[in-house]
Every structure is written in structure tokens, then in C-alpha cells.
Write a protein that holds these residues in place. Structure first.
Motif, PDB file in Angstrom:
ATOM      1  N   VAL A   1       0.849  -1.182   0.000  1.00 27.65           N
ATOM      2  CA  VAL A   1       0.000   0.000   0.000  1.00 27.65           C
ATOM      3  C   VAL A   1       0.888   1.237   0.000  1.00 27.65           C
ATOM      4  O   VAL A   1       1.818   1.357   0.789  1.00 27.65           O
ATOM      5  CB  VAL A   1      -0.923   0.024   1.236  1.00 27.65           C
ATOM      6  N   SER A  24      -2.655   3.752  -3.479  1.00 28.11           N
ATOM      7  CA  SER A  24      -2.503   2.686  -4.467  1.00 28.11           C
ATOM      8  C   SER A  24      -2.201   1.387  -3.743  1.00 28.11           C
ATOM      9  O   SER A  24      -1.642   1.383  -2.645  1.00 28.11           O
ATOM     10  CB  SER A  24      -1.383   3.012  -5.456  1.00 28.11           C
ATOM     11  N   GLY A  25      -2.605   0.281  -4.362  1.00 24.06           N
ATOM     12  CA  GLY A  25      -2.343  -1.030  -3.789  1.00 24.06           C
ATOM     13  C   GLY A  25      -3.230  -1.398  -2.619  1.00 24.06           C
ATOM     14  O   GLY A  25      -2.976  -2.381  -1.928  1.00 24.06           O
ATOM     15  N   TYR A  26      -4.301  -0.630  -2.387  1.00 24.38           N
ATOM     16  CA  TYR A  26      -5.188  -0.880  -1.240  1.00 24.38           C
ATOM     17  C   TYR A  26      -6.388  -1.654  -1.720  1.00 24.38           C
ATOM     18  O   TYR A  26      -7.163  -1.166  -2.530  1.00 24.38           O
ATOM     19  CB  TYR A  26      -5.612   0.455  -0.628  1.00 24.38           C
ATOM     20  N   ARG A  27      -6.562  -2.849  -1.231  1.00 23.54           N
ATOM     21  CA  ARG A  27      -7.557  -3.746  -1.805  1.00 23.54           C
ATOM     22  C   ARG A  27      -8.747  -4.009  -0.905  1.00 23.54           C
ATOM     23  O   ARG A  27      -9.598  -4.825  -1.218  1.00 23.54           O
ATOM     24  CB  ARG A  27      -6.892  -5.068  -2.177  1.00 23.54           C
ATOM     25  N   TYR A  28      -8.849  -3.351   0.230  1.00 22.97           N
ATOM     26  CA  TYR A  28      -9.952  -3.597   1.149  1.00 22.97           C
ATOM     27  C   TYR A  28     -11.179  -2.793   0.725  1.00 22.97           C
ATOM     28  O   TYR A  28     -11.069  -1.618   0.362  1.00 22.97           O
ATOM     29  CB  TYR A  28      -9.555  -3.224   2.569  1.00 22.97           C
ATOM     30  N   SER A  29     -12.349  -3.417   0.811  1.00 23.13           N
ATOM     31  CA  SER A  29     -13.574  -2.734   0.423  1.00 23.13           C
ATOM     32  C   SER A  29     -14.057  -1.797   1.522  1.00 23.13           C
ATOM     33  O   SER A  29     -14.737  -0.816   1.260  1.00 23.13           O
ATOM     34  CB  SER A  29     -14.664  -3.745   0.083  1.00 23.13           C
ATOM     35  N   TYR A  31     -12.785   0.545   4.889  1.00 27.92           N
ATOM     36  CA  TYR A  31     -11.550   1.140   5.395  1.00 27.92           C
ATOM     37  C   TYR A  31     -11.850   2.427   6.132  1.00 27.92           C
ATOM     38  O   TYR A  31     -12.927   3.009   6.006  1.00 27.92           O
ATOM     39  CB  TYR A  31     -10.580   1.444   4.236  1.00 27.92           C
ATOM     40  N   SER A  52     -15.242   4.169   4.721  1.00 27.27           N
ATOM     41  CA  SER A  52     -15.604   3.825   3.348  1.00 27.27           C
ATOM     42  C   SER A  52     -17.064   4.139   3.029  1.00 27.27           C
ATOM     43  O   SER A  52     -17.440   4.201   1.858  1.00 27.27           O
ATOM     44  CB  SER A  52     -15.316   2.343   3.091  1.00 27.27           C
ATOM     45  N   ASP A  75      -9.283   7.053  -6.133  1.00 28.63           N
ATOM     46  CA  ASP A  75      -8.532   6.528  -4.975  1.00 28.63           C
ATOM     47  C   ASP A  75      -7.782   7.659  -4.278  1.00 28.63           C
ATOM     48  O   ASP A  75      -6.603   7.514  -3.928  1.00 28.63           O
ATOM     49  CB  ASP A  75      -7.550   5.437  -5.403  1.00 28.63           C
ATOM     50  N   HIS A  98      -7.848  -0.972   7.508  1.00 23.23           N
ATOM     51  CA  HIS A  98      -9.037  -1.686   7.087  1.00 23.23           C
ATOM     52  C   HIS A  98      -9.884  -2.186   8.255  1.00 23.23           C
ATOM     53  O   HIS A  98     -10.975  -2.726   8.032  1.00 23.23           O
ATOM     54  CB  HIS A  98      -8.630  -2.891   6.230  1.00 23.23           C
TER      55      HIS A  98
END
Length: 128
Positions: A1, A24-29, A31, A52, A75, A98
Motif C-alpha cells: 500500500v 494505491s495497492g489498497y484492496r480492502y472494500s 476502510y 468507506s 482513490d 481496514h
């Protein structure tokens, strides 16, 4: 991340600045993302946080003057700072985590220890 802040600089009292934080590189829906600041010789301070779902939390010192927002398509996290004061001078950092349920249950949205991911910071100086 990766979190990369931008938008800091020099402003006169009463002026405005807008900070941005590109994630960038943050994949959690789900947060939390937040802005923190640290002035020389002072402890790090939580400024504002957003989850989120768009729920926001502000430190009393910046309520009304600062607005946190996010553009999910880009993002990007923002901090609109209006009516700047000399005491707003600090290095500003964005942070992300997250663990939404934990953060909400403990009420620690503006506590730095709970955030796992941090940017490098952007300097804001308010001076006449």
C-alpha cells in the motif's frame, strides 16, 4: 500500500489549502482513512477521518474550518483547509486502515496507533 500526499505549502492566515492523498495497492472494500499532523516539538494529532461509507470525524480544533472527503474513482483522499491559522502549521500525513469494526467500536478514528499505512507527509506553513 502506498499513500502519497500533495498540496502543502505556504499560506497566510485566513487563506485556504487543499491537501490530497493518492492511494494505491489498497484492496480492502471497507476502510478508514485519516489526516494527522505533527508540529515541531508537539505530539501527533488526529485531524479528520472518513470511513468507506463516508462517515466523518473531526478534531474540535478544525471543526467547521476543515473538510475531509474522498474520490473513490480516483482513490484519492482530500483535506480542504479553510480559514487557516498559524497554529495549523505542521507536517500533515494521511493514513489508512481496514479494521473498520474495531476502529468504530473503540472510537479511535483519530488515534494514530490504530493505522497501519502512512504517507510521507506534506508540509503546511501558515504565516504572514
Amino acid at each position: 500500500v502506498q499513500l502519497v500526499e500533495a498540496g502543502g505549502g505556504l499560506a497566510q492566515p485566513g487563506e485556504s489549502l487543499r491537501l490530497s492523498c493518492q492511494a494505491s495497492g489498497y484492496r480492502y472494500s471497507r476502510y478508514y482513512m485519516a489526516w494527522f499532523r505533527q508540529a515541531p516539538g508537539k505530539e501527533r494529532e488526529g485531524v479528520a477521518a472518513i470511513d468507506s461509507d463516508g462517515s466523518t470525524t473531526y478534531a474540535d480544533s478544525v471543526k467547521v474550518r476543515f473538510t475531509i472527503s474522498q474520490d473513490n474513482a480516483k482513490d484519492t483522499l482530500y483535506l480542504q483547509m479553510n480559514s487557516l491559522k498559524p497554529e495549523d502549521t505542521a507536517m500533515y500525513y494521511c493514513a489508512a486502515d481496514h479494521r473498520v469494526t474495531t476502529i468504530q467500536a473503540l472510537g479511535v478514528m483519530l488515534q494514530g496507533w490504530v493505522y497501519d499505512y502512512w504517507g510521507q507527509g506534506t508540509q503546511v506553513t501558515v504565516s504572514s
